[in-house]
Design an enzyme around this catalytic site. Structure first.
Site, PDB file in Angstrom:
ATOM      1  N   GLU A 134     118.977 140.212 122.672  1.00 57.34           N
ATOM      2  CA  GLU A 134     118.897 141.673 122.660  1.00 57.34           C
ATOM      3  C   GLU A 134     119.312 142.267 123.996  1.00 57.34           C
ATOM      4  OE1 GLU A 134     116.831 140.150 119.275  1.00 57.34           O
ATOM      5  OE2 GLU A 134     116.596 139.661 121.411  1.00 57.34           O
TER       6      GLU A 134
ATOM      7  N   HIS B 222     107.610 141.185 112.906  1.00 56.19           N
ATOM      8  CA  HIS B 222     108.812 141.728 112.268  1.00 56.19           C
ATOM      9  C   HIS B 222     108.507 142.966 111.430  1.00 56.19           C
ATOM     10  CE1 HIS B 222     109.908 137.539 113.124  1.00 56.19           C
ATOM     11  NE2 HIS B 222     111.173 137.904 113.059  1.00 56.19           N
TER      12      HIS B 222
END
Length: 337
Positions: free
Chosen positions: A71, A140
């Site tokens: 990321e 998540h």
């Protein structure tokens, strides 16, 4: 207009803006389908949720860029590309992983224009999936718009329907400031009418979904449809609401909220995120500070509990603010029940 899923509407917006502006690029993990699919060719899926499907075939790997699982690399690349004059759309597969790239987001892209005295701009869109209800467990399933909305220099939007998904993504790509674009995983397959052809919706400003007289209900993302289901049950008992789709958490449309509150006298805020330092808390504060004279009942917040998202389906159903909890909160605000 054509009925489409939110996934298809987002895909439409990406095609629209990439065709319109050659400076728009897409960056992320598997955004072109990875190195190869079952057919042996790239562009097999277009990302884990299929939103970028087809882009690789038309625009090539110079504009649809698969990245490592990093990321910080994705956002770092987007920052540099924006400063060099491009309009990157960076995809972080799950919003939960934004922490890995927080320095690049809150300490860099959010401050470029300010620190360079307006001589630099950061036309970056960071797309992220979010939300509970899909049995994806604690790492998540989070809704993190509250945390990102607290950062000056970022615009944060949360579409609740396919039309807004298309129009707001197009607007976000055209905006000269960084936009965090949060997509609820449970809404990717939701359907609605979407304008055909080029379409750009306002990036800011709430939307009045339905009008009523007894309470103002502010919701966002998946919670808009849940609040609508609660409203349908209440209407059978003669209770009607103003249902406001917030659409944007930074900035917040204070004017619409306060105007509605002045007419109904009651406010219920529905927010899937955890209650402490939440968007629900912020809207309650706005009501207390600027709309206190209008309040005929305490502000009600319907939120997730202050816990991680459970994996067990039964517990996750209890975690997510559902229509029954929303209905009960509205009924209590209106009748004190």
């Amino acid at each position: 207009m054509t009925v489409k899923t939110m996934r298809e509407a987002l895909n439409d917006a990406l095609f629209q803006e990439m065709r319109r502006d050659p400076g728009v690029i897409v960056i992320g993990e598997d955004v072109s389908g990875g190195a190869g699919g079952s057919s042996g060719s790239r562009d097999a899926a277009g990302g884990i949720f299929g939103v970028t499907k087809g882009l690789m075939g038309e625009f090539g790997d110079k504009r649809v860029i698969d990245t490592p699982i990093s990321e910080s690399a994705i956002i770092g690349l987007a920052n540099g590309a924006a400063l060099a004059g491009m309009r990157p759309v960076a995809e972080l597969m799950f919003a939960d992983f934004v922490g890995v790239a927080m320095d690049q987001i809150y300490n860099q892209m959010a401050k470029f224009r300010y620190m360079f005295g307006g001589k630099a701009k950061a036309p970056i869109v960071v797309r992220m999936s979010m939300g509970a209800g899909m049995n994806a467990a604690a790492q998540h399933s989070q809704t993190i718009y509250s945390m990102l909305s607290a950062v000056p220099g970022l615009k944060v939007v949360v579409p609740s329907n396919p039309a807004d998904a298309k129009g707001m993504l197009a607007a976000a790509i055209r905006d000269d400031d960084p936009v965090i674009f949060l997509e609820h995983k449970a809404l990717y397959s939701s359907k609605g009418e979407v304008p055909d052809g080029e379409y750009v919706a306002p990036l800011h400003g709430a939307s009045l979904v339905q009008s009523g007289k007894d309470a103002t209900v502010v919701a966002l993302g998946r919670m808009v449809s849940f609040a609508g289901k609660a409203a349908a049950k209440l209407a059978a008992d003669g209770i009607t609401i103003d249902l406001i789709d917030l659409r944007s958490t930074s900035p917040i449309d204070e004017e619409m909220i306060l105007e509605s509150l002045s007419l109904t006298g009651r406010l219920v805020v529905v927010d899937e995120s955890n209650p402490i330092c939440s968007i629900a808390s912020e809207i309650a504060a706005i009501a207390a500070e600027k709309g206190f004279a209008s309040l005929r009942a305490p502000v009600a917040r319907v939120t997730a509990p202050h816990t991680p998202v459970p994996f067990a389906r039964e517990l996750e159903r209890m975690y997510v603010p559902g229509p029954d909890r929303i209905e009960a909160a509205i009924r209590k605000a209106v009748k004190g029940e």
